[in-house]
Design a protein around this motif. Structure first.
Motif, PDB file in Angstrom:
ATOM      1  N   ARG A   1       0.696   3.402  21.428  1.00  0.00           N
ATOM      2  CA  ARG A   1       1.372   4.379  22.278  1.00  0.00           C
ATOM      3  C   ARG A   1       2.660   3.808  22.869  1.00  0.00           C
ATOM      4  NH1 ARG A   1      -1.456   8.615  26.422  1.00  0.00           N
ATOM      5  NH2 ARG A   1       0.464   9.595  27.155  1.00  0.00           N
ATOM      6  N   ALA A   2       2.676   2.506  23.107  1.00  0.00           N
ATOM      7  CA  ALA A   2       3.875   1.878  23.666  1.00  0.00           C
ATOM      8  C   ALA A   2       4.964   1.675  22.623  1.00  0.00           C
ATOM      9  CB  ALA A   2       3.509   0.527  24.286  1.00  0.00           C
ATOM     10  N   ALA A   3       4.642   1.893  21.344  1.00  0.00           N
ATOM     11  CA  ALA A   3       5.598   1.627  20.265  1.00  0.00           C
ATOM     12  C   ALA A   3       5.678   2.802  19.301  1.00  0.00           C
ATOM     13  CB  ALA A   3       5.206   0.354  19.529  1.00  0.00           C
ATOM     14  N   PRO A   4       6.089   3.983  19.781  1.00  0.00           N
ATOM     15  CA  PRO A   4       6.188   5.136  18.872  1.00  0.00           C
ATOM     16  C   PRO A   4       7.160   4.885  17.734  1.00  0.00           C
ATOM     17  CG  PRO A   4       6.395   5.816  21.172  1.00  0.00           C
ATOM     18  CD  PRO A   4       6.490   4.323  21.150  1.00  0.00           C
ATOM     19  N   TRP A   5       6.919   5.595  16.637  1.00  0.00           N
ATOM     20  CA  TRP A   5       7.717   5.573  15.403  1.00  0.00           C
ATOM     21  C   TRP A   5       7.449   4.334  14.548  1.00  0.00           C
ATOM     22  CZ3 TRP A   5       8.030  10.209  16.458  1.00  0.00           C
ATOM     23  CH2 TRP A   5       8.692  10.763  17.553  1.00  0.00           C
ATOM     24  N   ALA A   6       6.482   3.500  14.934  1.00  0.00           N
ATOM     25  CA  ALA A   6       6.054   2.396  14.083  1.00  0.00           C
ATOM     26  C   ALA A   6       4.725   2.774  13.437  1.00  0.00           C
ATOM     27  CB  ALA A   6       5.895   1.106  14.882  1.00  0.00           C
ATOM     28  N   VAL A   7       4.609   2.491  12.142  1.00  0.00           N
ATOM     29  CA  VAL A   7       3.362   2.721  11.420  1.00  0.00           C
ATOM     30  C   VAL A   7       2.768   1.354  11.078  1.00  0.00           C
ATOM     31  CG1 VAL A   7       2.302   3.660   9.334  1.00  0.00           C
ATOM     32  CG2 VAL A   7       4.148   4.920  10.473  1.00  0.00           C
ATOM     33  N   HIS A   8       1.640   1.025  11.696  1.00  0.00           N
ATOM     34  CA  HIS A   8       0.947  -0.227  11.407  1.00  0.00           C
ATOM     35  C   HIS A   8      -0.144   0.096  10.387  1.00  0.00           C
ATOM     36  CE1 HIS A   8       2.690  -0.723  15.416  1.00  0.00           C
ATOM     37  NE2 HIS A   8       2.640  -2.027  15.231  1.00  0.00           N
ATOM     38  N   THR A   9      -0.120  -0.569   9.253  1.00  0.00           N
ATOM     39  CA  THR A   9      -1.088  -0.226   8.211  1.00  0.00           C
ATOM     40  C   THR A   9      -1.290  -1.370   7.237  1.00  0.00           C
ATOM     41  OG1 THR A   9      -1.611   1.381   6.465  1.00  0.00           O
ATOM     42  CG2 THR A   9       0.712   0.839   6.760  1.00  0.00           C
ATOM     43  N   ALA A  10      -2.501  -1.446   6.700  1.00  0.00           N
ATOM     44  CA  ALA A  10      -2.706  -2.249   5.508  1.00  0.00           C
ATOM     45  C   ALA A  10      -2.059  -1.504   4.343  1.00  0.00           C
ATOM     46  CB  ALA A  10      -4.200  -2.445   5.265  1.00  0.00           C
ATOM     47  N   LEU A  11      -1.762  -2.214   3.269  1.00  0.00           N
ATOM     48  CA  LEU A  11      -1.099  -1.573   2.136  1.00  0.00           C
ATOM     49  C   LEU A  11      -2.031  -0.542   1.510  1.00  0.00           C
ATOM     50  CD1 LEU A  11       1.313  -1.389   0.219  1.00  0.00           C
ATOM     51  CD2 LEU A  11       0.241  -3.181  -1.167  1.00  0.00           C
ATOM     52  N   PRO A  12      -1.687   0.747   1.613  1.00  0.00           N
ATOM     53  CA  PRO A  12      -2.537   1.777   0.996  1.00  0.00           C
ATOM     54  C   PRO A  12      -2.597   1.581  -0.518  1.00  0.00           C
ATOM     55  CG  PRO A  12      -1.017   2.748   2.586  1.00  0.00           C
ATOM     56  CD  PRO A  12      -0.562   1.336   2.362  1.00  0.00           C
ATOM     57  N   ASP A  13      -3.741   1.933  -1.115  1.00  0.00           N
ATOM     58  CA  ASP A  13      -3.922   1.630  -2.532  1.00  0.00           C
ATOM     59  C   ASP A  13      -3.244   2.618  -3.459  1.00  0.00           C
ATOM     60  OD1 ASP A  13      -5.598   3.704  -1.936  1.00  0.00           O
ATOM     61  OD2 ASP A  13      -7.434   2.755  -2.651  1.00  0.00           O
ATOM     62  N   THR A  14      -2.811   3.771  -2.943  1.00  0.00           N
ATOM     63  CA  THR A  14      -2.116   4.757  -3.771  1.00  0.00           C
ATOM     64  C   THR A  14      -0.975   5.375  -2.987  1.00  0.00           C
ATOM     65  OG1 THR A  14      -3.497   6.616  -3.047  1.00  0.00           O
ATOM     66  CG2 THR A  14      -4.273   5.342  -4.962  1.00  0.00           C
ATOM     67  N   ALA A  15      -0.052   6.006  -3.714  1.00  0.00           N
ATOM     68  CA  ALA A  15       1.040   6.726  -3.061  1.00  0.00           C
ATOM     69  C   ALA A  15       0.492   7.876  -2.224  1.00  0.00           C
ATOM     70  CB  ALA A  15       2.014   7.253  -4.112  1.00  0.00           C
ATOM     71  N   ARG A  16      -0.535   8.537  -2.735  1.00  0.00           N
ATOM     72  CA  ARG A  16      -1.141   9.646  -1.990  1.00  0.00           C
ATOM     73  C   ARG A  16      -1.677   9.177  -0.651  1.00  0.00           C
ATOM     74  NH1 ARG A  16      -6.834  12.441  -3.506  1.00  0.00           N
ATOM     75  NH2 ARG A  16      -7.491  10.694  -2.220  1.00  0.00           N
ATOM     76  N   ARG A  17      -2.359   8.045  -0.680  1.00  0.00           N
ATOM     77  CA  ARG A  17      -2.926   7.516   0.560  1.00  0.00           C
ATOM     78  C   ARG A  17      -1.818   7.077   1.510  1.00  0.00           C
ATOM     79  NH1 ARG A  17      -5.709   7.943   4.787  1.00  0.00           N
ATOM     80  NH2 ARG A  17      -6.256   5.962   5.797  1.00  0.00           N
ATOM     81  N   PHE A  18      -0.754   6.482   0.986  1.00  0.00           N
ATOM     82  CA  PHE A  18       0.356   6.061   1.845  1.00  0.00           C
ATOM     83  C   PHE A  18       1.013   7.284   2.482  1.00  0.00           C
ATOM     84  CE2 PHE A  18       3.862   2.546   1.947  1.00  0.00           C
ATOM     85  CZ  PHE A  18       3.809   2.543   3.324  1.00  0.00           C
ATOM     86  N   ALA A  19       1.191   8.353   1.707  1.00  0.00           N
ATOM     87  CA  ALA A  19       1.770   9.574   2.277  1.00  0.00           C
ATOM     88  C   ALA A  19       0.909  10.095   3.415  1.00  0.00           C
ATOM     89  CB  ALA A  19       1.917  10.630   1.179  1.00  0.00           C
ATOM     90  N   GLU A  20      -0.400  10.074   3.230  1.00  0.00           N
ATOM     91  CA  GLU A  20      -1.311  10.517   4.291  1.00  0.00           C
ATOM     92  C   GLU A  20      -1.157   9.644   5.541  1.00  0.00           C
ATOM     93  OE1 GLU A  20      -5.221  12.804   2.949  1.00  0.00           O
ATOM     94  OE2 GLU A  20      -5.328  10.651   2.588  1.00  0.00           O
ATOM     95  N   VAL A  21      -1.103   8.334   5.333  1.00  0.00           N
ATOM     96  CA  VAL A  21      -0.979   7.422   6.476  1.00  0.00           C
ATOM     97  C   VAL A  21       0.310   7.701   7.244  1.00  0.00           C
ATOM     98  CG1 VAL A  21      -0.567   5.006   7.104  1.00  0.00           C
ATOM     99  CG2 VAL A  21      -2.430   5.588   5.537  1.00  0.00           C
ATOM    100  N   LEU A  22       1.411   7.875   6.536  1.00  0.00           N
ATOM    101  CA  LEU A  22       2.696   8.114   7.198  1.00  0.00           C
ATOM    102  C   LEU A  22       2.669   9.403   8.017  1.00  0.00           C
ATOM    103  CD1 LEU A  22       5.047   7.101   4.246  1.00  0.00           C
ATOM    104  CD2 LEU A  22       4.741   5.837   6.388  1.00  0.00           C
TER     105      LEU A  22
END
Length: 424
Positions: free
Chosen positions: A268-289
């Protein structure tokens, strides 16, 4: 440092558009202005804490030096400085410093301030001439990059054409940085640009991470390749959403997978940052974003408008979690899952999709739609929403109902979000 702006008012129509996850550019301008004002308030709170006199004399002198550097760095071009000061990791750092326990904790937490000042000067062209200590021989400039100085101190000389970093006693590792953060010299690594956006892959430990820095360093090529594929998927299904992601995401911070699987999060203190492990597919990365960006938008909005008056008790059950959630968690999760239902509704209708792909996308849409519908009932029956919160939830419900019925949104989105890519 420039004073914080006054109170912000969220117009009723803006609140409803944001609730539908598909706001206009003017709504984003409001969120960015509010975030910057909040960031300045936090800086002033930090100055007040230091002023209470709990720091040892040497630490106080170092803070005074770095604070003066930051003021000097900002002064030539406050608008240019704003982009660095609003970088997600800076917000996380300030909150850490405000919450640091005791004089020793505060002393350690204040160390990044000098690097923030140098990064700001790089953007504004301010003239600085100072010497800063490193952390274990490494000088970190949040949002810019890191220098393996192999020295205890680095001399900083900056101006309109760039910044020279000269390790004291090891001048062979001097680096000259251009205003865009790219450098010439041994030991410098800049953050990679996320293709098609103004964001950065913060894989050098300059970001505010949810977990300790992973070793070895993340595979940058793999991250950038998957980012490109995720954005391409979004653009093929929903150009508006692709433009939103590329405009708003300021940083992607690699995380270590949790529990053997992919994980992601937003601070909450750092909006606009996406912290994530590397998603295994483009579809999953799109969902995470899309998911994590929704959390950022709601985090900023919640500082402007009180949506509920719950006390934080974890008493509510939602379909996507086994553990009971506080009402704020229910609201955050409902909003993020609505954005995913919206995404898959559009993926299902994208031009050229095969029947099998449409079937999969519609199934995903219905899965998220069912989850959101259940959670909206929890929210609206809680009696803990404010008047604004009720309007927000009702607008979410209206948008949910519209999905899969031809026109995917009841709101006209005539102005593009793509703009010039400059998100302050």
């Amino acid at each position: 440092m420039a004073p914080a702006s006054g109170a912000f008012t969220v117009p009723p129509d803006a609140l409803l558009r944001i609730a539908a996850t598909r706001q206009r550019s003017c709504d984003l301008d409001l969120l960015h202005a509010a975030l910057h004002s909040r960031r300045l308030v936090l800086f002033k709170a930090l100055l007040a804490r230091v002023g209470r006199g709990e720091l040892p004399s040497a630490a106080r002198a170092a803070f005074d030096r770095d604070w003066r550097l930051l003021e000097l760095a900002e002064s030539p071009a406050p608008a240019a400085a704003r982009r660095l000061l609003d970088y997600p990791a800076v917000g996380g750092w300030i909150v850490d410093a405000l919450n640091a326990p005791g004089p020793d904790g505060l002393t350690a937490a204040l160390h990044p301030l000098g690097g923030i000042a140098v990064g700001t000067a790089l953007r504004t062209g301010a003239r600085l001439d100072t010497v800063l200590p490193t952390a274990g021989g490494r000088l970190v400039l949040p949002g810019v990059g890191a220098q393996d100085a192999r020295a205890a101190r680095v001399r900083i000389r900056s101006g309109p054409h760039g910044t020279l970093l000269t390790p004291v006693g090891n001048s062979a590792r001097s680096v000259f940085l251009r205003p865009d953060g790219r450098g010439a010299g041994a030991g410098w690594s800049c953050l990679a640009v996320l293709p098609g956006s103004a964001g950065r892959l913060d894989d050098l430990g300059t970001g505010h991470t949810l977990v300790p820095d992973a070793a070895p360093r993340p595979d940058r090529a793999a991250w950038l390749t998957r980012w490109r594929a995720a954005i391409a998927l979004l653009a093929s299904a929903d150009p508006w959403r692709a433009a939103e992601v590329t405009r708003l995401v300021r940083s992607v911070v690699p995380m270590t997978p949790a529990g053997g699987g992919a994980s992601s999060g937003t601070l909450r203190a750092a909006p606009w940052a996406v912290h994530t492990a590397l998603p295994d597919t483009a579809r999953r990365f799109a969902e995470v974003l899309v998911h994590e960006l929704a959390h950022s938008k709601l985090a900023v909005l919640a500082d402007l408008v009180a949506l509920h008056h719950a006390d934080g008790s974890a008493v509510h059950h939602v379909p996507w979690r086994k553990d009971p959630r506080p009402l704020d968690g229910v609201l955050q999760g409902t909003y993020a899952h609505l954005a995913l239902a919206d995404l898959w509704s559009r993926v299902a209708e994208r031009p050229g999709a095969t029947p099998a792909a449409r079937h999969v996308a519609r199934a995903r849409r219905e899965e998220y739609r069912a989850q959101v519908a259940d959670a909206l009932t929890v929210l609206l029956d809680s009696r803990q929403l404010t008047e604004h919160g009720v309007r927000f939830a009702v607008s979410m419900k209206q948008h949910l109902t519209s999905l899969g019925r031809g026109s995917n949104s009841p709101y006209a989105l005539s102005d593009s979000l793509s703009g010039d890519g400059d998100v302050r």
